[in-house]
Design a protein around this motif. Sequence first.
Motif, PDB file in Angstrom:
ATOM      1  N   GLY A 225       0.817  -1.209   0.000  1.00 55.64           N
ATOM      2  CA  GLY A 225       0.000   0.000   0.000  1.00 55.64           C
ATOM      3  C   GLY A 225       0.849   1.257   0.000  1.00 55.64           C
ATOM      4  O   GLY A 225       0.515   2.246  -0.655  1.00 55.64           O
ATOM      5  N   LEU A 226       1.976   1.218   0.733  1.00 57.03           N
ATOM      6  CA  LEU A 226       2.874   2.370   0.763  1.00 57.03           C
ATOM      7  C   LEU A 226       3.420   2.663  -0.631  1.00 57.03           C
ATOM      8  O   LEU A 226       3.473   3.826  -1.062  1.00 57.03           O
ATOM      9  N   LEU A 227       3.826   1.618  -1.360  1.00 57.95           N
ATOM     10  CA  LEU A 227       4.328   1.818  -2.716  1.00 57.95           C
ATOM     11  C   LEU A 227       3.238   2.412  -3.604  1.00 57.95           C
ATOM     12  O   LEU A 227       3.491   3.316  -4.406  1.00 57.95           O
ATOM     13  N   GLY A 228       2.019   1.915  -3.439  1.00 58.93           N
ATOM     14  CA  GLY A 228       0.917   2.466  -4.210  1.00 58.93           C
ATOM     15  C   GLY A 228       0.649   3.924  -3.868  1.00 58.93           C
ATOM     16  O   GLY A 228       0.395   4.746  -4.759  1.00 58.93           O
ATOM     17  N   VAL A 229       0.709   4.264  -2.590  1.00 65.05           N
ATOM     18  CA  VAL A 229       0.485   5.652  -2.167  1.00 65.05           C
ATOM     19  C   VAL A 229       1.560   6.564  -2.751  1.00 65.05           C
ATOM     20  O   VAL A 229       1.277   7.660  -3.237  1.00 65.05           O
ATOM     21  N   LEU A 230       2.823   6.116  -2.696  1.00 66.49           N
ATOM     22  CA  LEU A 230       3.916   6.936  -3.222  1.00 66.49           C
ATOM     23  C   LEU A 230       3.739   7.206  -4.713  1.00 66.49           C
ATOM     24  O   LEU A 230       3.989   8.319  -5.186  1.00 66.49           O
ATOM     25  N   LEU A 231       3.309   6.191  -5.449  1.00 71.27           N
ATOM     26  CA  LEU A 231       3.055   6.394  -6.871  1.00 71.27           C
ATOM     27  C   LEU A 231       1.888   7.357  -7.097  1.00 71.27           C
ATOM     28  O   LEU A 231       1.906   8.170  -8.028  1.00 71.27           O
ATOM     29  N   THR A 232       0.881   7.257  -6.232  1.00 67.32           N
ATOM     30  CA  THR A 232      -0.327   8.070  -6.413  1.00 67.32           C
ATOM     31  C   THR A 232      -0.085   9.539  -6.101  1.00 67.32           C
ATOM     32  O   THR A 232      -0.570  10.421  -6.820  1.00 67.32           O
ATOM     33  N   VAL A 233       0.647   9.830  -5.051  1.00 69.28           N
ATOM     34  CA  VAL A 233       0.800  11.221  -4.599  1.00 69.28           C
ATOM     35  C   VAL A 233       2.050  11.897  -5.130  1.00 69.28           C
ATOM     36  O   VAL A 233       2.212  13.109  -4.949  1.00 69.28           O
ATOM     37  N   SER A 234       2.926  11.155  -5.780  1.00 69.62           N
ATOM     38  CA  SER A 234       4.172  11.751  -6.263  1.00 69.62           C
ATOM     39  C   SER A 234       3.883  12.819  -7.322  1.00 69.62           C
ATOM     40  O   SER A 234       3.127  12.583  -8.268  1.00 69.62           O
ATOM     41  N   PRO A 235       4.502  13.992  -7.196  1.00 76.47           N
ATOM     42  CA  PRO A 235       4.291  15.045  -8.198  1.00 76.47           C
ATOM     43  C   PRO A 235       5.169  14.881  -9.435  1.00 76.47           C
ATOM     44  O   PRO A 235       5.041  15.646 -10.394  1.00 76.47           O
ATOM     45  N   ARG A 236       6.062  13.919  -9.424  1.00 78.60           N
ATOM     46  CA  ARG A 236       6.951  13.708 -10.570  1.00 78.60           C
ATOM     47  C   ARG A 236       6.762  12.296 -11.121  1.00 78.60           C
ATOM     48  O   ARG A 236       6.276  11.397 -10.433  1.00 78.60           O
ATOM     49  N   LEU A 237       7.165  12.111 -12.357  1.00 79.68           N
ATOM     50  CA  LEU A 237       7.044  10.817 -13.012  1.00 79.68           C
ATOM     51  C   LEU A 237       8.185   9.899 -12.576  1.00 79.68           C
ATOM     52  O   LEU A 237       9.352  10.287 -12.606  1.00 79.68           O
ATOM     53  N   TRP A 238       7.838   8.667 -12.186  1.00 83.18           N
ATOM     54  CA  TRP A 238       8.855   7.690 -11.803  1.00 83.18           C
ATOM     55  C   TRP A 238       9.450   7.002 -13.025  1.00 83.18           C
ATOM     56  O   TRP A 238      10.643   6.744 -13.070  1.00 83.18           O
ATOM     57  N   TYR A 239       8.611   6.692 -13.998  1.00 83.87           N
ATOM     58  CA  TYR A 239       9.057   5.940 -15.168  1.00 83.87           C
ATOM     59  C   TYR A 239       8.530   6.641 -16.423  1.00 83.87           C
ATOM     60  O   TYR A 239       7.506   6.224 -16.998  1.00 83.87           O
ATOM     61  N   PRO A 240       9.197   7.700 -16.875  1.00 84.32           N
ATOM     62  CA  PRO A 240       8.685   8.468 -18.025  1.00 84.32           C
ATOM     63  C   PRO A 240       8.436   7.612 -19.262  1.00 84.32           C
ATOM     64  O   PRO A 240       7.457   7.841 -19.987  1.00 84.32           O
ATOM     65  N   ARG A 241       9.286   6.620 -19.513  1.00 83.00           N
ATOM     66  CA  ARG A 241       9.097   5.789 -20.699  1.00 83.00           C
ATOM     67  C   ARG A 241       7.799   4.980 -20.609  1.00 83.00           C
ATOM     68  O   ARG A 241       7.114   4.767 -21.604  1.00 83.00           O
ATOM     69  N   GLN A 242       7.435   4.521 -19.403  1.00 85.70           N
ATOM     70  CA  GLN A 242       6.239   3.702 -19.222  1.00 85.70           C
ATOM     71  C   GLN A 242       4.968   4.489 -19.499  1.00 85.70           C
ATOM     72  O   GLN A 242       3.974   3.939 -20.006  1.00 85.70           O
ATOM     73  N   VAL A 243       4.953   5.760 -19.162  1.00 87.01           N
ATOM     74  CA  VAL A 243       3.728   6.564 -19.292  1.00 87.01           C
ATOM     75  C   VAL A 243       3.755   7.467 -20.520  1.00 87.01           C
ATOM     76  O   VAL A 243       2.889   8.318 -20.678  1.00 87.01           O
ATOM     77  N   ALA A 244       4.736   7.254 -21.419  1.00 83.42           N
ATOM     78  CA  ALA A 244       4.879   8.144 -22.580  1.00 83.42           C
ATOM     79  C   ALA A 244       3.682   8.087 -23.512  1.00 83.42           C
ATOM     80  O   ALA A 244       3.380   9.061 -24.206  1.00 83.42           O
ATOM     81  N   ASP A 256      -1.867   8.700 -15.497  1.00 84.62           N
ATOM     82  CA  ASP A 256      -1.646   7.268 -15.695  1.00 84.62           C
ATOM     83  C   ASP A 256      -0.896   6.678 -14.505  1.00 84.62           C
ATOM     84  O   ASP A 256      -1.244   5.608 -13.988  1.00 84.62           O
ATOM     85  N   GLN A 257       0.140   7.383 -14.041  1.00 85.49           N
ATOM     86  CA  GLN A 257       0.896   6.910 -12.882  1.00 85.49           C
ATOM     87  C   GLN A 257       0.021   6.889 -11.628  1.00 85.49           C
ATOM     88  O   GLN A 257       0.097   5.955 -10.823  1.00 85.49           O
ATOM     89  N   GLN A 258      -0.812   7.900 -11.461  1.00 84.13           N
ATOM     90  CA  GLN A 258      -1.687   7.964 -10.281  1.00 84.13           C
ATOM     91  C   GLN A 258      -2.704   6.827 -10.285  1.00 84.13           C
ATOM     92  O   GLN A 258      -2.962   6.208  -9.239  1.00 84.13           O
ATOM     93  N   LEU A 259      -3.287   6.522 -11.445  1.00 80.12           N
ATOM     94  CA  LEU A 259      -4.230   5.405 -11.530  1.00 80.12           C
ATOM     95  C   LEU A 259      -3.539   4.087 -11.234  1.00 80.12           C
ATOM     96  O   LEU A 259      -4.101   3.212 -10.561  1.00 80.12           O
ATOM     97  N   ALA A 260      -2.309   3.923 -11.737  1.00 79.82           N
ATOM     98  CA  ALA A 260      -1.558   2.708 -11.449  1.00 79.82           C
ATOM     99  C   ALA A 260      -1.300   2.574  -9.955  1.00 79.82           C
ATOM    100  O   ALA A 260      -1.420   1.480  -9.382  1.00 79.82           O
ATOM    101  N   GLY A 261      -0.948   3.680  -9.299  1.00 78.63           N
ATOM    102  CA  GLY A 261      -0.744   3.648  -7.860  1.00 78.63           C
ATOM    103  C   GLY A 261      -2.010   3.282  -7.106  1.00 78.63           C
ATOM    104  O   GLY A 261      -1.971   2.523  -6.135  1.00 78.63           O
ATOM    105  N   LEU A 262      -3.143   3.804  -7.571  1.00 77.63           N
ATOM    106  CA  LEU A 262      -4.417   3.470  -6.923  1.00 77.63           C
ATOM    107  C   LEU A 262      -4.741   1.990  -7.062  1.00 77.63           C
ATOM    108  O   LEU A 262      -5.285   1.379  -6.139  1.00 77.63           O
ATOM    109  N   VAL A 263      -4.419   1.399  -8.221  1.00 76.83           N
ATOM    110  CA  VAL A 263      -4.664  -0.032  -8.419  1.00 76.83           C
ATOM    111  C   VAL A 263      -3.867  -0.847  -7.401  1.00 76.83           C
ATOM    112  O   VAL A 263      -4.382  -1.808  -6.811  1.00 76.83           O
ATOM    113  N   MET A 264      -2.609  -0.485  -7.197  1.00 72.89           N
ATOM    114  CA  MET A 264      -1.788  -1.201  -6.224  1.00 72.89           C
ATOM    115  C   MET A 264      -2.254  -0.941  -4.796  1.00 72.89           C
ATOM    116  O   MET A 264      -2.222  -1.833  -3.947  1.00 72.89           O
ATOM    117  N   TRP A 265      -2.709   0.259  -4.531  1.00 75.47           N
ATOM    118  CA  TRP A 265      -3.049   0.676  -3.177  1.00 75.47           C
ATOM    119  C   TRP A 265      -4.402   0.119  -2.732  1.00 75.47           C
ATOM    120  O   TRP A 265      -4.501  -0.530  -1.687  1.00 75.47           O
TER     121      TRP A 265
END
Length: 298
Positions: A225-244, A256-265
Amino acid sequence: MVTAALVLPTGSSAHGGDPGALWPSGPAWASDPRVLAPLSVSAVLFLVGTVRLWGRAGHGRGVRRWQVACFWSGWTVLALALLSPLHGWGERLFTAYMVEHELLMVIAAPLLVLARPGSAMLWALPASWRPRVGGVVRLPVLGPAWRSMRTPFSATLLHGVALWAWHMPGLYDLVLVNALAHWLQHLSFLLSALLFWWALLHGPVRSRGYGASFLYLFLTSLHTGLLGVLLTVSPRLWYPRQVAAAAEWGLTPLEDQQLAGLVMWVPAGLVYAAAALTLAGIWIRRSGPDTARQAHAA
């Protein structure tokens, strides 16, 4: 709206106005032999073994009907995650990629573990092979390693390491450009999840009433859940190539990154919570009055 974003590219496709241009012949099913081969072998072994065992012991004996249902449900989820168009969408949409991973780890893995397919699969082999194949984990080379890995602590740790390591930006970027790394990522997610669920549901803690299993499920829900939260609330892109390619689904890369984080969370967290509560209920029911009161208090 989220479901539509997952399934249907919008007219704002970066490849043109026609969403179908993303796939000239429509979303394709994968045909990777590294995936097809083990899926096919496992299906044949379980089917043949179940038929043989029921032919000898009687229908529903040796392998219960609910175990058969669990196996084929888990196998189907696994096949859909790895072979269906979802796999192709995951290469261009982070949210779909995360859905694929969660299907592997929190749906397919526990269903397959509940099925305990090993006995049925052994019956698919020639009678002279069964003792040797069934005793592999007791070999001097593998026995100590298996005994150490099957404990809830070790299994939880290995599963957590696999999850966090593959989400480190450097390693994750490698997965996006290297097919072997991609395959190894899926393999480590699945094997570590199978080990994790097996240790909690069938491992040494089962004889103690699942109290420890409840604890390790809770800890796993916290760190995933913590990993999902970090992806959801992060203001920067973790993997620019993945969300291009997120714009092809009408999403910004950050959305796209926020939705992915919500799925994990959220959805994955609900599965862990449901499993933890179920095991807690079994633990309390099987405990004596004093232990039950302590469990309620905890």
